[in-house]
Design a protein around this motif. Structure first.
Motif, PDB file in Angstrom:
ATOM      1  N   TRP A   1      14.427   6.156  -2.625  1.00 18.75           N
ATOM      2  CA  TRP A   1      14.900   6.501  -1.743  1.00 18.75           C
ATOM      3  C   TRP A   1      14.541   6.732  -0.148  1.00 18.75           C
ATOM      4  O   TRP A   1      14.157   6.728   0.597  1.00 18.75           O
ATOM      5  CB  TRP A   1      15.079   8.026  -1.786  1.00 18.75           C
ATOM      6  N   ASN A   2      15.876   6.687   0.798  1.00 23.25           N
ATOM      7  CA  ASN A   2      15.656   6.406   2.418  1.00 23.25           C
ATOM      8  C   ASN A   2      15.332   7.962   2.545  1.00 23.25           C
ATOM      9  O   ASN A   2      16.724   8.134   2.869  1.00 23.25           O
ATOM     10  CB  ASN A   2      16.314   6.005   2.954  1.00 23.25           C
ATOM     11  N   PHE A   3      14.342   8.520   3.259  1.00 27.28           N
ATOM     12  CA  PHE A   3      14.756   9.722   3.530  1.00 27.28           C
ATOM     13  C   PHE A   3      15.060  10.023   5.028  1.00 27.28           C
ATOM     14  O   PHE A   3      15.293  10.778   5.585  1.00 27.28           O
ATOM     15  CB  PHE A   3      13.114  10.196   3.320  1.00 27.28           C
ATOM     16  N   ASN A   4      15.392   8.728   5.938  1.00 23.96           N
ATOM     17  CA  ASN A   4      15.739   8.936   7.363  1.00 23.96           C
ATOM     18  C   ASN A   4      16.947   8.603   7.055  1.00 23.96           C
ATOM     19  O   ASN A   4      17.297   7.356   8.401  1.00 23.96           O
ATOM     20  CB  ASN A   4      14.223   8.401   8.107  1.00 23.96           C
ATOM     21  N   ASP A   5      18.014   8.266   6.167  1.00 24.18           N
ATOM     22  CA  ASP A   5      18.982   7.697   6.590  1.00 24.18           C
ATOM     23  C   ASP A   5      20.558   8.655   7.266  1.00 24.18           C
ATOM     24  O   ASP A   5      21.013   8.238   7.759  1.00 24.18           O
ATOM     25  CB  ASP A   5      19.932   7.715   5.201  1.00 24.18           C
ATOM     26  N   SER A   6      19.904   9.952   8.219  1.00 26.69           N
ATOM     27  CA  SER A   6      21.174  10.888   8.755  1.00 26.69           C
ATOM     28  C   SER A   6      20.683  10.853  10.406  1.00 26.69           C
ATOM     29  O   SER A   6      20.535  11.861  10.733  1.00 26.69           O
ATOM     30  CB  SER A   6      20.753  12.330   7.855  1.00 26.69           C
ATOM     31  N   ASN A   7      20.207   9.540  10.698  1.00 22.78           N
ATOM     32  CA  ASN A   7      19.637   9.907  12.496  1.00 22.78           C
ATOM     33  C   ASN A   7      20.986   9.633  12.806  1.00 22.78           C
ATOM     34  O   ASN A   7      21.936  10.068  12.596  1.00 22.78           O
ATOM     35  CB  ASN A   7      18.564   8.589  12.668  1.00 22.78           C
TER      36      ASN A   7
ATOM     37  N   ARG B   1      24.961   5.267  13.641  1.00 25.51           N
ATOM     38  CA  ARG B   1      26.038   5.325  12.390  1.00 25.51           C
ATOM     39  C   ARG B   1      25.768   4.182  11.540  1.00 25.51           C
ATOM     40  O   ARG B   1      26.391   4.683  10.113  1.00 25.51           O
ATOM     41  CB  ARG B   1      27.110   4.714  13.023  1.00 25.51           C
ATOM     42  N   TYR B   2      25.109   3.417  11.216  1.00 29.87           N
ATOM     43  CA  TYR B   2      24.810   2.285  10.620  1.00 29.87           C
ATOM     44  C   TYR B   2      23.243   1.751  10.263  1.00 29.87           C
ATOM     45  O   TYR B   2      22.229   1.713  11.166  1.00 29.87           O
ATOM     46  CB  TYR B   2      25.375   0.869  10.800  1.00 29.87           C
ATOM     47  N   ASN B   3      22.802   2.854   9.144  1.00 29.09           N
ATOM     48  CA  ASN B   3      21.082   2.427   9.046  1.00 29.09           C
ATOM     49  C   ASN B   3      21.328   1.223   8.342  1.00 29.09           C
ATOM     50  O   ASN B   3      22.148   1.093   7.768  1.00 29.09           O
ATOM     51  CB  ASN B   3      21.098   3.412   7.828  1.00 29.09           C
ATOM     52  N   VAL B   4      20.400   0.764   8.469  1.00 32.13           N
ATOM     53  CA  VAL B   4      19.440  -0.666   7.257  1.00 32.13           C
ATOM     54  C   VAL B   4      20.008  -0.632   6.228  1.00 32.13           C
ATOM     55  O   VAL B   4      20.752  -1.080   5.052  1.00 32.13           O
ATOM     56  CB  VAL B   4      18.441  -0.942   7.884  1.00 32.13           C
ATOM     57  N   TYR B   5      19.863   0.784   5.547  1.00 28.74           N
ATOM     58  CA  TYR B   5      19.815   1.316   4.016  1.00 28.74           C
ATOM     59  C   TYR B   5      20.026   1.758   3.669  1.00 28.74           C
ATOM     60  O   TYR B   5      20.478   3.050   4.086  1.00 28.74           O
ATOM     61  CB  TYR B   5      18.397   1.478   3.105  1.00 28.74           C
ATOM     62  N   ASN B   6      21.412   2.134   2.317  1.00 21.38           N
ATOM     63  CA  ASN B   6      22.456   2.693   1.697  1.00 21.38           C
ATOM     64  C   ASN B   6      21.480   3.414   0.222  1.00 21.38           C
ATOM     65  O   ASN B   6      20.933   2.542  -0.014  1.00 21.38           O
ATOM     66  CB  ASN B   6      23.433   1.732   1.486  1.00 21.38           C
TER      67      ASN B   6
ATOM     68  N   VAL C   1      18.827  -2.669  18.350  1.00 19.54           N
ATOM     69  CA  VAL C   1      18.173  -1.487  18.050  1.00 19.54           C
ATOM     70  C   VAL C   1      16.815  -0.950  16.645  1.00 19.54           C
ATOM     71  O   VAL C   1      17.153  -2.452  16.237  1.00 19.54           O
ATOM     72  CB  VAL C   1      18.995   0.231  17.703  1.00 19.54           C
ATOM     73  N   TRP C   2      16.559   0.056  17.087  1.00 25.28           N
ATOM     74  CA  TRP C   2      15.594  -0.356  16.239  1.00 25.28           C
ATOM     75  C   TRP C   2      15.839   1.086  15.282  1.00 25.28           C
ATOM     76  O   TRP C   2      16.305   2.074  15.657  1.00 25.28           O
ATOM     77  CB  TRP C   2      14.248   0.501  16.279  1.00 25.28           C
ATOM     78  N   ASP C   3      15.990   0.769  13.576  1.00 26.79           N
ATOM     79  CA  ASP C   3      15.964   2.109  12.814  1.00 26.79           C
ATOM     80  C   ASP C   3      14.247   2.441  12.050  1.00 26.79           C
ATOM     81  O   ASP C   3      13.586   1.151  11.570  1.00 26.79           O
ATOM     82  CB  ASP C   3      16.617   1.312  11.027  1.00 26.79           C
ATOM     83  N   VAL C   4      14.427   3.541  11.466  1.00 19.79           N
ATOM     84  CA  VAL C   4      12.838   3.390  10.450  1.00 19.79           C
ATOM     85  C   VAL C   4      13.147   4.140   9.602  1.00 19.79           C
ATOM     86  O   VAL C   4      12.816   5.223   8.848  1.00 19.79           O
ATOM     87  CB  VAL C   4      12.317   4.680  11.582  1.00 19.79           C
ATOM     88  N   PRO C   5      13.270   3.676   8.336  1.00 20.41           N
ATOM     89  CA  PRO C   5      13.148   4.013   7.306  1.00 20.41           C
ATOM     90  C   PRO C   5      12.076   4.279   6.813  1.00 20.41           C
ATOM     91  O   PRO C   5      10.810   4.371   7.611  1.00 20.41           O
ATOM     92  CB  PRO C   5      13.927   2.944   6.049  1.00 20.41           C
TER      93      PRO C   5
END
Length: 202
Positions: A178-184, A187-192, A151-155
């Motif tokens: 800070w990644n401001f797109n971590d609440s999409n 379940r698992y985002n690329v960045y914490n 899948v694709w994540d867009v940080p």
């Protein structure tokens, strides 16, 4: 009186000679820094100095997640305060779930993006970045599935850091971001958050 006049004339000659020598040194310095071709145009080296390239190394760890990444970039220096360009990203990450007690899994993540660096002062850098990253998702948000699908994540990343100048064009950026797109919906985002990155700029 004649002696005083001679001293004044000699002093004026000495001052004029010193000023002339300094002016010549200044001209020589300008000639050495501003490279001009025989037809009066700037040389290729001045044009190439408008481009910036380098790479970043990032890492992050928690009790159940970690990653190591490399991000080469290529940009254009619009002026001494603003640089923008493109990035490529490769990352290795792993995840260990302490709740489900299932087998640990890892992922190879890759993609690219756009970035902008603002230098309001020589020692300060403000970094903005948008990436599109493909990674192996092991969850639909409710259950774990080891047959992962990509899948694709867009940080959307924003940070600030210290810029250490080595020369006028070469430096190192130490950044906290800070990644401001971590609440999409993933379940698992690329960045914490937070992100720590060291970037070498040439």
């Amino acid at each position: 009186m004649k002696n005083i006049k001679i001293i004044l004339v000699l002093t004026l000659f000495l001052c004029a000679g010193t000023a002339s020598a300094q002016f010549e040194d200044f001209e020589d310095e300008e000639k050495s820094t501003v490279k001009v071709t025989p037809n009066g145009t700037k040389s290729d080296s001045d044009f190439l100095e408008k481009f910036a390239f380098g790479g970043s190394f990032g890492l992050g760890f928690t009790s159940d997640f970690g990653y190591i990444e490399t991000i080469p970039f290529f940009g254009y220096r619009f002026n001494e305060h603003f640089t923008a360009g493109v990035t490529a990203t490769y990352m290795y990450s792993y995840y260990s779930d302490p709740y489900y007690r299932i087998e640990d899994f890892d992922s190879h993540i890759f993609g690219g993006g756009l970035f902008a660096d603002v230098y309001p002062f020589k020692f300060l850098v403000i970094h903005a970045e948008a990436q599109a990253l493909s990674f192996e998702n092991y969850s639909d948000g409710y259950t774990i599935n080891l047959d992962a699908k990509r899948v694709w994540d867009v940080p959307m990343i924003l940070g600030i850091g210290y810029h250490q100048s080595i020369t006028d064009l070469i430096g190192i950026n130490y950044m906290l971001m800070w990644n401001f797109n971590d609440s999409n919906a993933l379940r698992y985002n690329v960045y914490n958050n937070p992100l720590v990155r060291i970037s070498f700029v040439f």
